[in-house]
Design a protein around this motif. Structure first.
Motif, PDB file in Angstrom:
ATOM      1  N   ALA A 135      -1.659 -23.987   9.355  1.00  0.00           N
ATOM      2  CA  ALA A 135      -0.341 -24.119   7.919  1.00  0.00           C
ATOM      3  C   ALA A 135      -0.213 -23.091   7.909  1.00  0.00           C
ATOM      4  CB  ALA A 135      -1.066 -24.921   6.443  1.00  0.00           C
ATOM      5  N   ARG A 136       1.011 -22.745   6.502  1.00  0.00           N
ATOM      6  CA  ARG A 136       1.775 -21.191   6.617  1.00  0.00           C
ATOM      7  C   ARG A 136       0.502 -20.868   5.857  1.00  0.00           C
ATOM      8  NH1 ARG A 136       7.829 -22.877   4.256  1.00  0.00           N
ATOM      9  NH2 ARG A 136       6.333 -24.570   3.710  1.00  0.00           N
ATOM     10  N   PHE A 137       0.482 -19.068   6.278  1.00  0.00           N
ATOM     11  CA  PHE A 137      -0.636 -18.685   5.175  1.00  0.00           C
ATOM     12  C   PHE A 137      -0.052 -18.194   4.210  1.00  0.00           C
ATOM     13  CE2 PHE A 137      -2.241 -13.396   4.502  1.00  0.00           C
ATOM     14  CZ  PHE A 137      -3.808 -14.432   4.465  1.00  0.00           C
ATOM     15  N   MET A 138      -0.958 -18.391   3.097  1.00  0.00           N
ATOM     16  CA  MET A 138      -0.448 -17.529   1.524  1.00  0.00           C
ATOM     17  C   MET A 138      -0.645 -16.302   0.872  1.00  0.00           C
ATOM     18  SD  MET A 138      -1.029 -21.303  -0.767  1.00  0.00           S
ATOM     19  CE  MET A 138       0.396 -22.787  -0.247  1.00  0.00           C
ATOM     20  N   ILE A 139      -0.368 -15.718   0.452  1.00  0.00           N
ATOM     21  CA  ILE A 139      -0.733 -14.608  -0.652  1.00  0.00           C
ATOM     22  C   ILE A 139       0.059 -14.640  -1.689  1.00  0.00           C
ATOM     23  CG2 ILE A 139      -1.467 -13.303   1.420  1.00  0.00           C
ATOM     24  CD1 ILE A 139       0.733 -11.496   0.645  1.00  0.00           C
ATOM     25  N   VAL A 140      -0.457 -13.923  -2.692  1.00  0.00           N
ATOM     26  CA  VAL A 140       0.241 -14.350  -4.244  1.00  0.00           C
ATOM     27  C   VAL A 140       0.321 -12.159  -4.340  1.00  0.00           C
ATOM     28  CG1 VAL A 140      -0.057 -14.199  -6.565  1.00  0.00           C
ATOM     29  CG2 VAL A 140      -0.881 -16.588  -5.355  1.00  0.00           C
ATOM     30  N   ARG A 141       1.502 -12.022  -4.789  1.00  0.00           N
ATOM     31  CA  ARG A 141       2.020 -10.829  -4.503  1.00  0.00           C
ATOM     32  C   ARG A 141       2.149 -10.321  -6.446  1.00  0.00           C
ATOM     33  NH1 ARG A 141       6.705  -9.516  -3.910  1.00  0.00           N
ATOM     34  NH2 ARG A 141       7.249 -11.297  -3.589  1.00  0.00           N
ATOM     35  N   ASP A 142       1.556  -9.471  -6.869  1.00  0.00           N
ATOM     36  CA  ASP A 142       2.049  -8.764  -7.687  1.00  0.00           C
ATOM     37  C   ASP A 142       3.975  -7.758  -7.264  1.00  0.00           C
ATOM     38  OD1 ASP A 142       2.779  -6.747 -10.200  1.00  0.00           O
ATOM     39  OD2 ASP A 142       0.808  -5.818 -10.267  1.00  0.00           O
ATOM     40  N   PRO A 143       4.309  -8.828  -7.912  1.00  0.00           N
ATOM     41  CA  PRO A 143       6.466  -7.937  -8.082  1.00  0.00           C
ATOM     42  C   PRO A 143       6.682  -7.091  -7.905  1.00  0.00           C
ATOM     43  CG  PRO A 143       6.343 -10.238  -9.266  1.00  0.00           C
ATOM     44  CD  PRO A 143       4.947  -9.707  -8.977  1.00  0.00           C
ATOM     45  N   SER A 144       5.857  -6.373  -9.259  1.00  0.00           N
ATOM     46  CA  SER A 144       5.566  -5.238  -9.621  1.00  0.00           C
ATOM     47  C   SER A 144       4.874  -3.447  -8.557  1.00  0.00           C
ATOM     48  CB  SER A 144       4.695  -4.639 -10.481  1.00  0.00           C
ATOM     49  OG  SER A 144       3.622  -4.781 -10.996  1.00  0.00           O
ATOM     50  N   ARG A 145       4.589  -4.103  -7.141  1.00  0.00           N
ATOM     51  CA  ARG A 145       3.619  -3.530  -6.200  1.00  0.00           C
ATOM     52  C   ARG A 145       4.303  -4.081  -4.819  1.00  0.00           C
ATOM     53  NH1 ARG A 145       1.042   0.780  -9.062  1.00  0.00           N
ATOM     54  NH2 ARG A 145      -0.223  -0.407 -10.779  1.00  0.00           N
ATOM     55  N   GLU A 146       5.669  -4.348  -5.270  1.00  0.00           N
ATOM     56  CA  GLU A 146       6.321  -4.502  -3.746  1.00  0.00           C
ATOM     57  C   GLU A 146       6.254  -3.015  -2.318  1.00  0.00           C
ATOM     58  OE1 GLU A 146       9.063  -6.499  -4.092  1.00  0.00           O
ATOM     59  OE2 GLU A 146       8.678  -8.928  -4.892  1.00  0.00           O
ATOM     60  N   GLY A 147       6.809  -2.306  -4.078  1.00  0.00           N
ATOM     61  CA  GLY A 147       6.717  -0.853  -2.852  1.00  0.00           C
ATOM     62  C   GLY A 147       5.894  -0.490  -2.351  1.00  0.00           C
ATOM     63  N   ALA A 148       3.832  -0.882  -2.294  1.00  0.00           N
ATOM     64  CA  ALA A 148       2.796  -0.219  -2.459  1.00  0.00           C
ATOM     65  C   ALA A 148       1.656  -1.776  -2.453  1.00  0.00           C
ATOM     66  CB  ALA A 148       2.610   0.618  -3.786  1.00  0.00           C
ATOM     67  N   PRO A 149       1.666  -1.885  -1.876  1.00  0.00           N
ATOM     68  CA  PRO A 149       1.134  -3.352  -1.138  1.00  0.00           C
ATOM     69  C   PRO A 149      -0.437  -2.842  -1.333  1.00  0.00           C
ATOM     70  CG  PRO A 149       2.373  -3.934   0.727  1.00  0.00           C
ATOM     71  CD  PRO A 149       2.336  -2.361   0.240  1.00  0.00           C
ATOM     72  N   SER A 150      -1.200  -1.651  -0.999  1.00  0.00           N
ATOM     73  CA  SER A 150      -2.991  -1.218  -0.810  1.00  0.00           C
ATOM     74  C   SER A 150      -2.470  -0.931  -2.504  1.00  0.00           C
ATOM     75  CB  SER A 150      -2.264  -0.088  -0.720  1.00  0.00           C
ATOM     76  OG  SER A 150      -1.877   1.046  -0.501  1.00  0.00           O
ATOM     77  N   LYS A 151      -1.817  -0.892  -3.420  1.00  0.00           N
ATOM     78  CA  LYS A 151      -2.070  -1.249  -4.770  1.00  0.00           C
ATOM     79  C   LYS A 151      -2.072  -2.339  -5.642  1.00  0.00           C
ATOM     80  CE  LYS A 151      -1.198   4.085  -5.014  1.00  0.00           C
ATOM     81  NZ  LYS A 151      -0.010   5.194  -5.732  1.00  0.00           N
ATOM     82  N   ASP A 152      -1.732  -2.729  -5.006  1.00  0.00           N
ATOM     83  CA  ASP A 152      -1.301  -4.840  -5.446  1.00  0.00           C
ATOM     84  C   ASP A 152      -2.509  -5.204  -5.629  1.00  0.00           C
ATOM     85  OD1 ASP A 152      -1.134  -7.344  -5.914  1.00  0.00           O
ATOM     86  OD2 ASP A 152       1.113  -7.438  -4.651  1.00  0.00           O
ATOM     87  N   LYS A 153      -3.517  -5.655  -6.751  1.00  0.00           N
ATOM     88  CA  LYS A 153      -4.359  -6.197  -6.855  1.00  0.00           C
ATOM     89  C   LYS A 153      -4.731  -7.410  -6.771  1.00  0.00           C
ATOM     90  CE  LYS A 153      -6.668  -3.025 -10.281  1.00  0.00           C
ATOM     91  NZ  LYS A 153      -7.524  -2.946 -11.303  1.00  0.00           N
ATOM     92  N   ASN A 154      -3.068  -8.187  -7.033  1.00  0.00           N
ATOM     93  CA  ASN A 154      -3.049  -9.989  -6.169  1.00  0.00           C
ATOM     94  C   ASN A 154      -3.739 -10.130  -5.217  1.00  0.00           C
ATOM     95  OD1 ASN A 154      -2.687 -10.416  -8.869  1.00  0.00           O
ATOM     96  ND2 ASN A 154      -0.464 -10.973  -9.090  1.00  0.00           N
ATOM     97  N   ALA A 155      -3.168  -9.190  -4.019  1.00  0.00           N
ATOM     98  CA  ALA A 155      -3.170  -9.369  -2.568  1.00  0.00           C
ATOM     99  C   ALA A 155      -4.595  -8.886  -2.312  1.00  0.00           C
ATOM    100  CB  ALA A 155      -2.357  -8.498  -1.832  1.00  0.00           C
ATOM    101  N   LEU A 156      -5.041  -8.122  -3.312  1.00  0.00           N
ATOM    102  CA  LEU A 156      -6.544  -7.825  -2.838  1.00  0.00           C
ATOM    103  C   LEU A 156      -7.623  -8.489  -2.182  1.00  0.00           C
ATOM    104  CD1 LEU A 156      -7.404  -4.641  -2.672  1.00  0.00           C
ATOM    105  CD2 LEU A 156      -9.170  -6.020  -4.705  1.00  0.00           C
ATOM    106  N   PRO A 157      -8.023 -10.060  -3.183  1.00  0.00           N
ATOM    107  CA  PRO A 157      -8.896 -10.634  -2.171  1.00  0.00           C
ATOM    108  C   PRO A 157      -8.646 -11.695  -0.665  1.00  0.00           C
ATOM    109  CG  PRO A 157      -7.564 -12.347  -3.790  1.00  0.00           C
ATOM    110  CD  PRO A 157      -6.973 -10.584  -4.376  1.00  0.00           C
TER     111      PRO A 157
END
Lengths: 217, 70
Positions: free
Chosen positions: A124-146
Motif C-alpha cells: 500500500a502507500r508508504f505513510m509518514i507523519v512529518r513535523d511541518p515546521s521541519r520541512e526544510g530539514a528532514p534530519s531534524k524532524d522528530k516525527n519522522a524519526l521512527p
C-alpha cells in the motif's frame, strides 16, 4: 570479494527529501566497509538510463530504490519511471528493496516471474507523519524519526547479510518497538503520537516480500 | 492486506472513529505520492466504509492489540 549494491536517491520534492535523508546513514556506513561497494544514484543521477547501466555493468546483488511508485512502477528523479515491466528483467538474480508506494503488489510479483530473487516493498502507500515546521530539514524532524529507524533497519540488515525474511522480521520488530514506546512528552511536544502510531502500524502491516525469503546479499 | 479477508464489526469501527475524533482534524499523514491526508478525511473514509477506511480500521485495531500486549 566485494559485494555491490545500487541505491537510487532522488531528491526533488518533499517526500523524496525525506526518503533521501532516510538513506543517508547507510551510504556513510557502506563507505567505511571495504568489502561492500555502493553506486549512489543521487538526485538528478537517479534516472532510468543510469539504473539500467549500473544493473548491466556492475551486476549489483542488491538494488535499493527510494522514491515515488505505484503498483506498476518505481520512479526516480522528477518522477521519471526507472523500473517497470519493460526493464524489470534487469533485476534477475538480485534482491530488490523498494522504499516506495504500492510496487510490491504488481511489479514485485512480476519481478519474481522474471527471475528476481526477492522483492521487498509495500503493498500500500508508504505513510509518514512529518513535523511541518521541519520541512526544510528532514534530519531534524522528530516525527519522522521512527519511520527513518525502521527503513534504516531494513537496509542495514540486508547489507550486512541477513536473509530477506530475517531483515523483514527485524524491521517489523522496530516498527512494533516504536508503536509501543513512542509518545513521551519529550519526543511528542505537539501531541502527534496517535497519528504517528497509526502510520507506523500501517507501514508495519503492508511491508512484505515476494520471492525467496532465504535470499541474502 | 486484502480487506475482503476480514470482517470489521460495528464495534471496531465505532472504537476507531472515537479515537480518531480525539485528534486534531487538521493533522495530516503524508502518503508517498505527493499527497497528504488529514484526520478529517481519514474519518470520512472510515465512516463511508470504503477500502481505505476498512484498512484504517484494521490497522488501528492491530495497533491497539500491540499496545495492549495481545
Amino acid at each position: 570479494m566485494v559485494k555491490r549494491l545500487v541505491v537510487t536517491r532522488p531528491q526533488y520534492d518533499l517526500a523524496t527529501h525525506y526518503l533521501h535523508d532516510f538513506s543517508k546513514e547507510i551510504i556513510t556506513t557502506i563507505r567505511s566497509a571495504k568489502d561492500i561497494h555502493a553506486t549512489n544514484l543521487e538526485g538528478s543521477k537517479a534516472v532510468r538510463k543510469n539504473l539500467e547501466n549500473t544493473l548491466i555493468k556492475e551486476k549489483p546483488g542488491l538494488v535499493f530504490l527510494n522514491g515515488h511508485g505505484d503498483k506498476k512502477e518505481v520512479k526516480g528523479h522528477k518522477g521519471e519511471v526507472i523500473l517497470d515491466k519493460f526493464n524489470i528483467e534487469l533485476t534477475k538474480d538480485k534482491i530488490v528493496y523498494a522504499l516506495s508506494c504500492d510496487s510490491l503488489e504488481e511489479l514485485g510479483k512480476l519481478a519474481i516471474k522474471k527471475g528476481t530473487k526477492s522483492y521487498i516493498g509495500y503493498r500500500a502507500r508508504f505513510m509518514i507523519v512529518r513535523d511541518p515546521s521541519r520541512e526544510g530539514a528532514p534530519s531534524k524532524d522528530k516525527n519522522a524519526l521512527p519511520f527513518k529507524r525502521a527503513c534504516a533497519m531494513m537496509i542495514n540488515a540486508l547489507v550486512f547479510g541477513n536473509t530477506v525474511s530475517r531483515s523483514i522480521d527485524l524491521t517489523k520488530k522496530e516498527y512494533l518497538h516504536s508503536i509501543r514506546s513512542y509518545g513521551t512528552s519529550e519526543d511528542d511536544p505537539f501531541g502527534d503520537t496517535p497519528l504517528i502510531r497509526l502510520a507506523l502500524a500501517w507501514d508495519l502491516e503492508f511491508l512484505d516480500m515476494e520471492g525467496d525469503p532465504n535470499a541474502s546479499f | 492486506m486484502n480487506t475482503k479477508d476480514f470482517n470489521i464489526t460495528e464495534e471496531q469501527k465505532a472504537l476507531v472513529l472515537a479515537r480518531l475524533k480525539t485528534l486534531n482534524p487538521e493533522s495530516k499523514i503524508t502518503l508517498g505520492d505527493h499527497e497528504e491526508i488529514s484526520v478529517r478525511k481519514i474519518i470520512k473514509h472510515v465512516e463511508e466504509g470504503d477500502d481505505f477506511g476498512k484498512k484504517i480500521v484494521k490497522v488501528q485495531i492491530r495497533m491497539l492489540q500491540v499496545l495492549a500486549g495481545v
